[in-house]
Design a protein around this motif. Sequence first.
Motif, PDB file in Angstrom:
ATOM      1  N   THR A  10      -2.495  16.201  -3.154  1.00 40.36           N
ATOM      2  CA  THR A  10      -1.573  16.748  -4.154  1.00 40.36           C
ATOM      3  C   THR A  10      -1.646  18.268  -4.174  1.00 40.36           C
ATOM      4  O   THR A  10      -0.625  18.962  -4.218  1.00 40.36           O
ATOM      5  N   ASP A  51       2.137   1.703  -3.459  1.00 37.69           N
ATOM      6  CA  ASP A  51       1.069   2.163  -4.349  1.00 37.69           C
ATOM      7  C   ASP A  51       0.748   3.642  -4.113  1.00 37.69           C
ATOM      8  O   ASP A  51       0.560   4.409  -5.070  1.00 37.69           O
ATOM      9  N   LEU A  52       0.672   4.043  -2.849  1.00 37.18           N
ATOM     10  CA  LEU A  52       0.333   5.430  -2.542  1.00 37.18           C
ATOM     11  C   LEU A  52       1.458   6.384  -2.925  1.00 37.18           C
ATOM     12  O   LEU A  52       1.209   7.533  -3.306  1.00 37.18           O
ATOM     13  N   GLU A  53       2.703   5.902  -2.844  1.00 39.50           N
ATOM     14  CA  GLU A  53       3.810   6.721  -3.328  1.00 39.50           C
ATOM     15  C   GLU A  53       3.700   6.901  -4.838  1.00 39.50           C
ATOM     16  O   GLU A  53       3.859   8.019  -5.366  1.00 39.50           O
ATOM     17  N   ARG A  54       3.390   5.820  -5.550  1.00 41.00           N
ATOM     18  CA  ARG A  54       3.263   5.883  -7.009  1.00 41.00           C
ATOM     19  C   ARG A  54       2.119   6.806  -7.428  1.00 41.00           C
ATOM     20  O   ARG A  54       2.222   7.520  -8.437  1.00 41.00           O
ATOM     21  N   LEU A  55       1.037   6.825  -6.647  1.00 44.43           N
ATOM     22  CA  LEU A  55      -0.128   7.644  -6.978  1.00 44.43           C
ATOM     23  C   LEU A  55       0.036   9.109  -6.576  1.00 44.43           C
ATOM     24  O   LEU A  55      -0.831   9.929  -6.861  1.00 44.43           O
ATOM     25  N   VAL A 115     -10.206   9.077  -4.923  1.00 38.70           N
ATOM     26  CA  VAL A 115      -9.737   9.980  -5.981  1.00 38.70           C
ATOM     27  C   VAL A 115      -9.680  11.410  -5.474  1.00 38.70           C
ATOM     28  O   VAL A 115      -8.679  12.115  -5.668  1.00 38.70           O
ATOM     29  N   ARG A 140      -6.753  11.863  -3.047  1.00 48.78           N
ATOM     30  CA  ARG A 140      -5.460  12.011  -3.726  1.00 48.78           C
ATOM     31  C   ARG A 140      -5.321  13.415  -4.301  1.00 48.78           C
ATOM     32  O   ARG A 140      -4.263  14.042  -4.198  1.00 48.78           O
ATOM     33  N   HIS A 141      -6.389  13.903  -4.912  1.00 48.21           N
ATOM     34  CA  HIS A 141      -6.342  15.235  -5.510  1.00 48.21           C
ATOM     35  C   HIS A 141      -6.104  16.297  -4.445  1.00 48.21           C
ATOM     36  O   HIS A 141      -5.296  17.219  -4.638  1.00 48.21           O
ATOM     37  N   GLN A 186       0.824  -1.205   0.000  1.00 47.68           N
ATOM     38  CA  GLN A 186       0.000   0.000   0.000  1.00 47.68           C
ATOM     39  C   GLN A 186       0.863   1.262   0.000  1.00 47.68           C
ATOM     40  O   GLN A 186       0.554   2.241  -0.688  1.00 47.68           O
ATOM     41  N   TYR A 218      -4.578  10.719   4.338  1.00 51.84           N
ATOM     42  CA  TYR A 218      -5.226  10.024   3.222  1.00 51.84           C
ATOM     43  C   TYR A 218      -6.289   9.042   3.706  1.00 51.84           C
ATOM     44  O   TYR A 218      -7.368   8.945   3.115  1.00 51.84           O
ATOM     45  N   VAL A 248       0.232  10.268  -3.445  1.00 49.13           N
ATOM     46  CA  VAL A 248      -0.304  10.603  -2.126  1.00 49.13           C
ATOM     47  C   VAL A 248       0.819  11.036  -1.201  1.00 49.13           C
ATOM     48  O   VAL A 248       0.663  11.980  -0.405  1.00 49.13           O
TER      49      VAL A 248
END
Length: 241
Positions: A73, A25-29, A66, A69-70, A22, A56, A31
């Motif tokens: 960011t 994944d959250l680093e890649r996305l 979604v 994440r937005h 996780q 998050y 977050v």
Amino acid sequence: MKDAAPLRTAELVRRSGYSFQQVRDLERLGVLPPAPRAANGYREWSEVHIHALRAYRNLAHALGPVAARHLLTEARTAPFAEAAAAVGAAHADLARAREETLRALEAVRALRAEGTDPDDDAMTITQLAAALGVRPSTLRFWEQEGLLTPDRVTSRGARRYAQPAIRAARVVAVLRAAGHGIPRVRELLAALDRFDGAEEAARLLSARLDHLGTRMLALLRAGSDVAEVVTRAHEETGPPA
């Protein structure tokens, strides 16, 4: 302010409650803020990453993954005032949803009441769509599906919505926002002149209020962690004086 010592991934996982996968994944996305790497290639996490992960979790519960994440960011990359305003806007959106649900509950009661003048405060399709926060095409779709019955007042088919239709539209809007399908909404609207139908609609709307309450609490819990992410991201330039 710099953290006293970097955190290894295992420590980040232990303290955040997320799994290794996780975290990746959250680093890649996006977050998580970018983490520097040590000479040996391992990531050096910090306290801000703990705050981001906690934020998050609560934001995803409050707003959905979604939107969470937005928002995170934007919290890191937007100007300070915009980042703070994004959090305020999320609170305002949930507050508006709660207000609309309360109005829908009132509408359920009013739809069963007698003695109201159907011509009081009628709305055009544009006015009603704006009041509900939907597109006029959505109202036309509801009409096609038998959920809404406007008055037609011109030879070109211009629509006017009297109070009974406005109240029904409020109920439809909230039930649809809560995830109920068209057949279920149609069934409830058809049953509103029966006691059990009104009771069921009121039960669903009350459940919607409870759900919004848990989302609002989750957003409040996220607040201090989001504030830390915003502060760390802007600590070099700082907010305007």
